[in-house]
Motif scaffolding. Structure first.
Motif, mmCIF file in Angstrom:
data_model
loop_
_atom_site.group_PDB
_atom_site.id
_atom_site.type_symbol
_atom_site.label_atom_id
_atom_site.label_comp_id
_atom_site.label_asym_id
_atom_site.label_seq_id
_atom_site.Cartn_x
_atom_site.Cartn_y
_atom_site.Cartn_z
ATOM 1 N N GLY A 648 0.886 -1.276 -0.118
ATOM 2 C CA GLY A 648 0.002 0.143 0.012
ATOM 3 C C GLY A 648 0.789 1.399 0.029
ATOM 4 O O GLY A 648 0.428 2.410 0.034
ATOM 5 N N GLY A 649 2.088 1.105 -0.194
ATOM 6 C CA GLY A 649 3.049 2.394 0.116
ATOM 7 C C GLY A 649 2.868 3.021 -1.280
ATOM 8 O O GLY A 649 2.211 2.721 -2.382
ATOM 9 N N ILE A 650 3.810 4.080 -1.471
ATOM 10 C CA ILE A 650 3.853 5.325 -2.590
ATOM 11 C C ILE A 650 5.186 5.148 -3.056
ATOM 12 O O ILE A 650 6.114 5.320 -2.228
ATOM 13 N N ALA A 651 5.550 5.336 -4.368
ATOM 14 C CA ALA A 651 6.434 5.352 -4.823
ATOM 15 C C ALA A 651 6.466 6.201 -6.266
ATOM 16 O O ALA A 651 5.351 6.323 -6.833
ATOM 17 N N ALA A 652 7.809 6.631 -6.844
ATOM 18 C CA ALA A 652 7.964 7.170 -8.096
ATOM 19 C C ALA A 652 8.913 6.441 -8.875
ATOM 20 O O ALA A 652 9.991 6.145 -8.088
ATOM 21 N N GLY A 657 8.930 5.164 -20.195
ATOM 22 C CA GLY A 657 9.163 6.548 -20.819
ATOM 23 C C GLY A 657 8.507 7.598 -19.998
ATOM 24 O O GLY A 657 8.563 8.734 -20.295
ATOM 25 N N TYR A 658 7.898 7.299 -18.903
ATOM 26 C CA TYR A 658 7.067 8.249 -18.006
ATOM 27 C C TYR A 658 7.911 8.253 -16.832
ATOM 28 O O TYR A 658 8.128 7.415 -15.972
ATOM 29 N N ILE A 659 7.449 9.662 -16.242
ATOM 30 C CA ILE A 659 7.487 9.576 -14.553
ATOM 31 C C ILE A 659 6.151 9.209 -14.151
ATOM 32 O O ILE A 659 5.047 9.779 -14.464
ATOM 33 N N THR A 660 6.233 8.151 -13.255
ATOM 34 C CA THR A 660 4.994 7.710 -12.715
ATOM 35 C C THR A 660 5.077 7.471 -11.327
ATOM 36 O O THR A 660 6.050 7.096 -10.806
ATOM 37 N N ILE A 661 3.835 7.794 -10.817
ATOM 38 C CA ILE A 661 3.565 7.640 -9.120
ATOM 39 C C ILE A 661 2.779 6.317 -9.019
ATOM 40 O O ILE A 661 2.044 5.986 -9.634
ATOM 41 N N GLY A 664 0.147 2.414 -3.939
ATOM 42 C CA GLY A 664 -0.653 0.820 -3.961
ATOM 43 C C GLY A 664 -0.143 0.103 -5.296
ATOM 44 O O GLY A 664 0.979 0.395 -5.940
ATOM 45 N N LEU A 665 -1.212 -0.150 -5.812
ATOM 46 C CA LEU A 665 -1.168 -1.011 -6.964
ATOM 47 C C LEU A 665 -1.440 -0.178 -8.075
ATOM 48 O O LEU A 665 -1.718 -0.654 -9.500
ATOM 49 N N TRP A 666 -2.000 1.045 -7.862
ATOM 50 C CA TRP A 666 -2.277 1.938 -9.078
ATOM 51 C C TRP A 666 -1.082 2.846 -9.641
ATOM 52 O O TRP A 666 -0.323 3.224 -8.837
ATOM 53 N N LYS A 667 -1.293 3.142 -10.862
ATOM 54 C CA LYS A 667 -0.061 3.973 -11.518
ATOM 55 C C LYS A 667 -0.846 5.231 -11.791
ATOM 56 O O LYS A 667 -1.903 5.185 -12.441
ATOM 57 N N ILE A 668 -0.116 6.219 -11.676
ATOM 58 C CA ILE A 668 -0.572 7.686 -12.157
ATOM 59 C C ILE A 668 0.594 8.204 -12.673
ATOM 60 O O ILE A 668 1.751 8.552 -12.389
ATOM 61 N N PHE A 703 -0.525 18.061 -4.088
ATOM 62 C CA PHE A 703 -0.620 18.944 -5.244
ATOM 63 C C PHE A 703 -1.085 18.002 -6.533
ATOM 64 O O PHE A 703 -0.986 16.686 -6.653
ATOM 65 N N LYS A 704 -1.984 18.643 -7.479
ATOM 66 C CA LYS A 704 -2.520 17.808 -8.451
ATOM 67 C C LYS A 704 -1.430 17.563 -9.397
ATOM 68 O O LYS A 704 -0.581 18.537 -9.907
ATOM 69 N N VAL A 705 -1.512 16.403 -10.253
ATOM 70 C CA VAL A 705 -0.558 15.989 -11.229
ATOM 71 C C VAL A 705 -0.564 16.752 -12.325
ATOM 72 O O VAL A 705 0.528 17.119 -12.745
#
Length: 883
Positions: A648-652, A657-661, A664-668, A703-705
C-alpha cells in the motif's frame, strides 16, 4: 590535554535527534590515553569528594553509584570530563543529564558530548571540566565555587526571562516552533507567514498606542480617573518648587515615582517628610524628567493579570523582609531567609535571594538601623521599597478570592487602555472586597507584566498564565507552522530543491529555499554563497512572506550545529556516496549515511520520508523512521518498489518513458521524460533521478498531477533557474557546459551523459579540493581521464589545507593511471583555464567546466557568448515600417 574544537548543536543532529542542545567537544587526551582512572593514584577518591552528587550518575551500569564504579574499575578521562561538565551545570542550577563520549579514528582523540541549557554556559562547562579533571589528576586544589558562580552569572545574562520563558515553554508543549531573535527577550513563535513575536510579555498583537499610554503613568491615571476607576490623587512635578506645591495639595504620606518607570525602578513609597521627598525626587529623576507625586495608599500590594481582555490570575506581593527573633542581627536574619532552598541566584528558583543593595542601606539609614542591629522578636523590617520578586519579594496567589467587581474592573481597565496583556497594580487591604468599599486604588497599569509571581508563587496555586497568551496568538484551528521540505544527499540536492521550489511556486505558494549558491525568497536571491546550514534555514523560516520552505541540508551544517528546524513535513535523501570523508570524524560512507539520516529522522510522524530505493544505504534508513515512507527508483522492476507498493506504499519510478507515481497497485503517469527539459530529452539519467523525489514530494503534499506536469515542463535548466547544474551554451563551433560536479559520483553522472553526447573532442576543466582524502582526488583524476579527450587542471580559490602542487600531483597521478597519453594543461586560475579552453576549442568539441565558483564561471562564459552573438537590426528588418 588539548581542546581542539567546541561546537554547539541547536537542532536535530548526528549525536541525537531528540536532544537538540548539545555541546560537542573534540578533545585530545594525549598521554592520558595510557592512564585510565584506576591507574591514577587517589583519583576516584578525589572525584567522589569533590562531586558527591555524582553518586546519582548511573552511567551504563544503570544503578546509583554506577559512574563511580566505572571510575574505580578504570575509564578514560574523556568520559570523566563528560560527567564533570554535566554535574557542574547541575550545581549551577541547570539540571543536565545526557552525555556520551566516543573515540575517533585517531588514538587519544575523543568527542565529548553533553547537553546544556544555555549555550555559553555549556561551552564554559566544557573548558572548566577539562581544568577540573587536570587538577584532580594532579592532586591539586581547585576552586569549584568560582566556576559555579560564573556559570550562574552567564546563565542569568543569556537566558530568557521567566515570563518569556514560560510563554516559550507553553508554545513548545503544543509543538509550536520558536526562534530567539536577539540575545534579549525578542522571540518568534511559529514560522514564515504564521509567525508571531513576543518580547518579554508584549506580543505582536499588542497595540503600540496602548503600550505608550501605559508607559506614561500620568496619562494612564488621567484616562482611568475619567472613567471612574479609583486612583490615588497626584500630579506630575519637575523640580523642588513643584514638589512643594504637590505636597501642600496632596499631603503626606506620599509615593514618588518616575513618569516612565517600570518594575519599580526609581519608586519610593510611604514618604513622611520633606527630606525623604527631596531624596525620592532625586532618585526618580534619574529615570525620567517628569516625576509623579501621589498619595500613599495603605494596604496590601496586589497584581491582577488580564490576558486577551480576560482576567486570568491575581497575586499579593510582599517586599523582601525579615522578622526579628530577639537575638539575630539583621544581616544574620537575611542569611537565614536566603537559606530557604526555594531562594536562588537571579531567576533560577521560585524565589530570589535578598541582596543588600543601596536601597536596603538607605532604608536602614532612615530607620537608624545597621546590619549589625538585633531586631526585637516579632518586629518586621521591609528591606525594599517595592515588592518585585527580582529583589527578593514574595508572592501569594489570590486568583480565587478576587471579588467579581474587581475582576470586572480589571477587564474594563484593559479595554480602556486597550492592552491585550495587562498587569494592574492595586493597593487594597483586601482584594476580596470591592475597591470602592475599602478605599483601595489602582496604582498603575503595566504593558509588560511579569509572569513569575503567577507561574511560581511562594504560596498558593501556580497559574499557567502563558496558556491564554498562546491561545490568543494561536486560537484553536490555526497553525503556527509552514510546510517544510528538507533535501539532503551527496549529489542532486540543489537541483531537487530548486525543482520542488518551482513546483511549489506553480501551485500558488510563496516559497523560500536554500541552496549551495544562495538563499531565495520567492525566486529572488537575497543572500549569495553556500547557504545550506542552519543559519540559512532560520533565515527562511524567519521571513514573514514565506508560506513554504524548501531547504537544502548539507553535511557541513548538520555536523557543525545540527538542523535549523526541529521537524519537517517531508524529508528527502537523494543518495549517499564517498565525498567529504575524513572530515569532522566522518570516515566511512556508512557514517556519512548516518549524518544524512538526521534529516529524515526529523520528519513529523504524519509526514513523509522520501528515500532512494536504488541506494542500499539510503534504503536502509527506513528502519529507524517513525513517519510514512515513500520510495523512488530508476528501475521500474525494482523488487523493493514492488514490495513497498504491494503493502500500500507510495513510490515514483521511470516506467515506459514516463515519470510515474505508484500508489499501492495503481499507477499515475505524471509526464513523459522527454517532455521534461531538465532531463535533456532523457539523456541525463541523474537529472531524471532528481525529478522523481521532487514529484513524490508534491504528490504527498496533495498537489494535482496536472499542475505538477506544468511545473516540470516549465522548469528550464539554465544559469538563471539552475545555476551550475548542466548549464549548456551553444557557440557556433562548439558547446560549453558548466556543472558543479566535484566528487567521484558527480563525475560518473556527467560521464554517462557525455557517453550519449556526440562531439569531435571532449574537454574537461577540473580541480581537486584540499580537504579530501588522497584516494578521492586520485579517483577524480582517473574518472576525468575516462571521460575527456583533453584535461585542463585549474585550482580552487581555497586550497583547504594543501598546496597547489600536492593537489595537481594527485590529479595527474589518477589521470596517468587511466589515460597515460591524455594531454594535460595546468592553470592556477579558473578564469585562465576557461579562456584557454574557449580560445583553443576545436570545431564540434564539447567543453565541460566543473566549477566551484559557479557565478564567476557563468559570467565569464556569458561575456564570450554575448561577443559571439552580437547583432544589429537593419531598418529593412523592422516589420510594418515604411521604407
Amino acid at each position: 590535554m588539548k581542546i581542539l574544537d567546541i561546537r554547539a548543536m541547536r537542532g536535530p543532529n548526528y549525536w541525537s535527534i531528540r536532544r537538540h542542545k548539545l555541546i560537542v567537544m573534540k578533545l585530545d587526551i594525549e598521554d592520558m590515553e595510557q592512564r585510565p582512572t584506576n591507574k591514577i593514584p587517589g583519583f576516584p577518591e578525589r572525584l567522589e569528594k569533590m562531586f558527591p552528587g555524582m553518586f546519582e550518575h548511573r552511567c551504563s551500569e544503570d544503578f546509583a553509584g554506577g559512574f563511580f564504579h566505572r571510575v574505580r574499575e578504570g575509564t578514560w578521562i574523556g568520559h570523566v570530563i563528560e560527567h564533570i561538565a554535566l554535574e557542574i551545570q547541575t550545581l549551577a542550577g541547570m539540571d543536565c543529564g545526557f552525555g556520551r563520549t566516543r573515540s575517533t579514528a585517531q588514538l587519544g582523540m575523543y568527542n565529548v558530548v553533553f547537553d546544556y541549557m544555555e549555550e555559553k554556559v555549556g561551552a564554559y562547562a566544557a573548558k572548566a571540566a577539562v581544568r577540573i579533571a587536570e587538577a584532580l589528576t594532579d592532586g591539586k586544589e581547585y576552586d569549584l565555587a568560582e566556576d559555579i558562580q560564573t556559570m550562574r552569572e552567564i546563565r542569568e545574562d543569556e537566558r530568557l526571562g521567566p515570563s518569556t520563558g514560560s510563554i516559550v515553554d507553553e508554545a513548545k508543549s503544543r509543538g509550536i516552533p520558536w526562534i530567539r531573535l536577539n540575545r534579549h527577550s525578542l522571540v518568534q513563535l511559529g514560522y514564515g507567514v504564521n509567525q508571531h513575536r513576543i518580547q518579554a510579555t508584549v506580543a505582536s498583537t499588542t497595540s503600540s498606542i496602548a503600550v505608550e499610554i501605559a508607559c506614561d503613568k500620568e496619562e494612564t491615571k488621567n484616562l482611568l480617573e475619567a472613567m471612574s476607576i479609583p486612583v490615588p490623587r497626584g500630579r506630575v512635578v519637575y523640580d523642588e518648587e513643584d514638589l512643594v506645591s504637590a505636597i501642600h495639595r496632596i499631603g503626606y504620606p506620599l509615593v514618588v515615582k518616575p513618569v516612565g518607570g517600570n518594575h519599580g525602578r526609581g519608586a519610593t513609597i510611604n514618604i513622611k517628610s520633606w527630606e525623604e521627598a527631596v531624596a525620592a525626587l532625586a532618585i526618580a529623576k534619574k529615570i525620567s524628567r517628569g516625576v509623579i507625586i501621589e498619595k500613599f495608599i495603605t494596604g496590601l500590594d496586589h497584581r491582577l493579570l488580564v490576558v486577551n481582555f480576560k482576567f486570568v490570575a491575581g497575586a499579593k506581593r510582599t517586599p523582601a523582609m525579615v522578622t526579628g527573633d530577639g537575638k539575630s542581627t539583621i544581616y544574620e536574619l537575611i542569611e537565614i531567609v536566603n537559606s530557604d532552598p526555594r531562594r536562588g541566584y537571579g531567576h533560577e528558583k521560585v524565589l530570589t535571594a535578598i541582596k543588600v543593595d543601596d536601597m536596603t542601606k538607605q532604608i536602614l539609614e532612615e530607620k537608624n538601623l545597621k546590619l549589625e542591629t538585633v531586631l526585637k522578636k516579632g518586629e518586621p523590617l521591609y528591606l525594599k521599597r517595592t515588592a518585585n520578586l527580582s529583589t527578593g519579594g514574595t508572592s501569594t496567589d489570590v486568583t480565587d478570592i478576587v471579588h467579581p467587581d474587581n475582576v470586572f474592573m480589571a477587564e474594563r481597565i484593559a479595554r480602556i487602555i486597550n492592552l491585550d496583556i495587562c498587569g494592574i497594580d492595586i493597593m487594597t487591604p483586601d482584594i476580596s472586597v470591592p475597591l470602592y468599599e475599602n478605599n483601595g486604588a489602582v496604582l498603575e497599569v503595566n504593558a509588560a507584566p511579569g509572569f513569575r509571581m503567577h507561574v511560581s508563587p511562594a504560596e498558593g496555586i501556580a497559574r499557567n498564565v502563558a496558556e491564554p497568551v498562546v491561545d490568543m496568538l494561536y486560537p484553536p484551528g490555526t497553525t503556527a507552522r509552514i510546510p517544510i521540505i528538507a533535501v539532503t544527499g551527496t549529489n542532486g540536492k540543489t537541483t531537487t530543491t530548486r525543482l520542488i521550489a518551482h513546483i511549489v511556486k506553480t501551485m500558488g505558494h510563496k516559497p523560500g529555499f536554500t541552496t549551495t549558491d544562495g538563499i531565495y525568497i520567492q525566486n529572488r536571491m537575497v543572500e549569495r554563497g553556500d547557504c545550506t546550514g542552519p543559519l540559512s534555514t532560520e533565515f527562511v523560516l524567519k521571513d514573514p512572506t514565506v508560506d513554504y520552505a524548501i531547504l537544502e541540508c548539507a553535511r557541513g551544517g548538520i555536523l557543525k550545529a545540527g538542523l535549523g528546524f526541529h521537524n519537517c513535513d517531508v524529508g528527502i535523501v537523494t543518495n549517499v556516496a564517498a565525498d567529504h570523508l575524513g572530515l569532522k570524524d566522518i570516515n566511512t560512507v556508512e557514517e556519512m549515511a548516518r549524518v544524512k539520516a538526521v534529516v529524515v529522522e526529523s520528519v513529523l510522524s504524519s509526514g513523509y520520508a522520501i528515500l532512494n530505493a536504488d541506494d542500499d544505504l539510503v534504503y536502509e534508513m527506513r528502519k529507524n523512521l517513525e513517519c510514512n515512507v515513500a520510495l523512488f527508483s530508476m528501475d521500474e522492476n525494482s523488487k523493493r518498489i514492488k514490495k513497498h507498493c504491494e503493502a500500500g506504499g507510495i513510490a515514483a519510478i521511470v516506467e515506459n518513458g514516463y515519470i510515474t507515481i505508484c500508489k499501492g497497485l495503481w499507477k499515475i503517469r505524471v509526464d513523459k521524460v522527454v517532455n521534461i527539459p531538465l532531463t535533456f530529452s532523457g539523456k541525463a539519467a541523474f537529472m531524471i533521478q532528481n525529478v522523481l523525489p521532487a514529484v513524490l514530494a508534491g504528490f504527498v503534499r496533495g498537489f494535482k498531477v496536472e499542475d505538477m506536469r506544468l511545473a516540470l515542463e516549465t522548469f528550464i535548466p539554465s544559469p538563471t533557474q539552475t545555476p551550475g547544474r548542466m548549464n549548456l551554451f551553444q557557440f557556433k563551433n562548439f558547446t560549453v557546459m558548466v556543472d558543479y560536479a566535484h566528487n567521484p559520483a558527480g563525475f560518473q553522472a556527467i560521464g554517462k551523459f557525455l557517453e550519449k553526447t556526440e562531439a569531435s573532442r571532449k574537454v574537461g576543466i577540473i580541480a581537486g579540493v584540499g580537504d579530501r582524502r588522497d584516494e578521492d582526488t586520485i579517483s577524480l583524476g582517473a574518472l576525468a581521464a575516462e571521460m575527456f579527450d583533453e584535461i585542463i587542471i585549474r585550482q580552487d580559490k581555497n586550497l583547504r589545507g594543501r598546496t597547489e602542487e600536492e593537489i595537481v600531483g594527485l590529479l595527474k597521478s589518477g589521470i596517468k593511471k587511466a589515460g597515460p597519453q591524455k594531454p594535460i594543461h595546468i592553470f592556477s586560475k579558473e578564469s585562465e583555464a576557461i579562456d584557454f579552453a574557449i580560445r583553443s576549442a576545436k570545431k564540434n568539441s564539447f567543453i565541460v567546466i566543473c566549477s566551484d565558483v559557479v557565478p564567476d564561471a557563468l559570467e565569464q562564459i556569458m561575456k564570450y557568448k554575448e561577443e559571439e552573438d552580437n547583432f544589429e537590426i537593419a531598418k529593412e528588418d523592422i516589420p510594418n515600417v515604411n521604407a
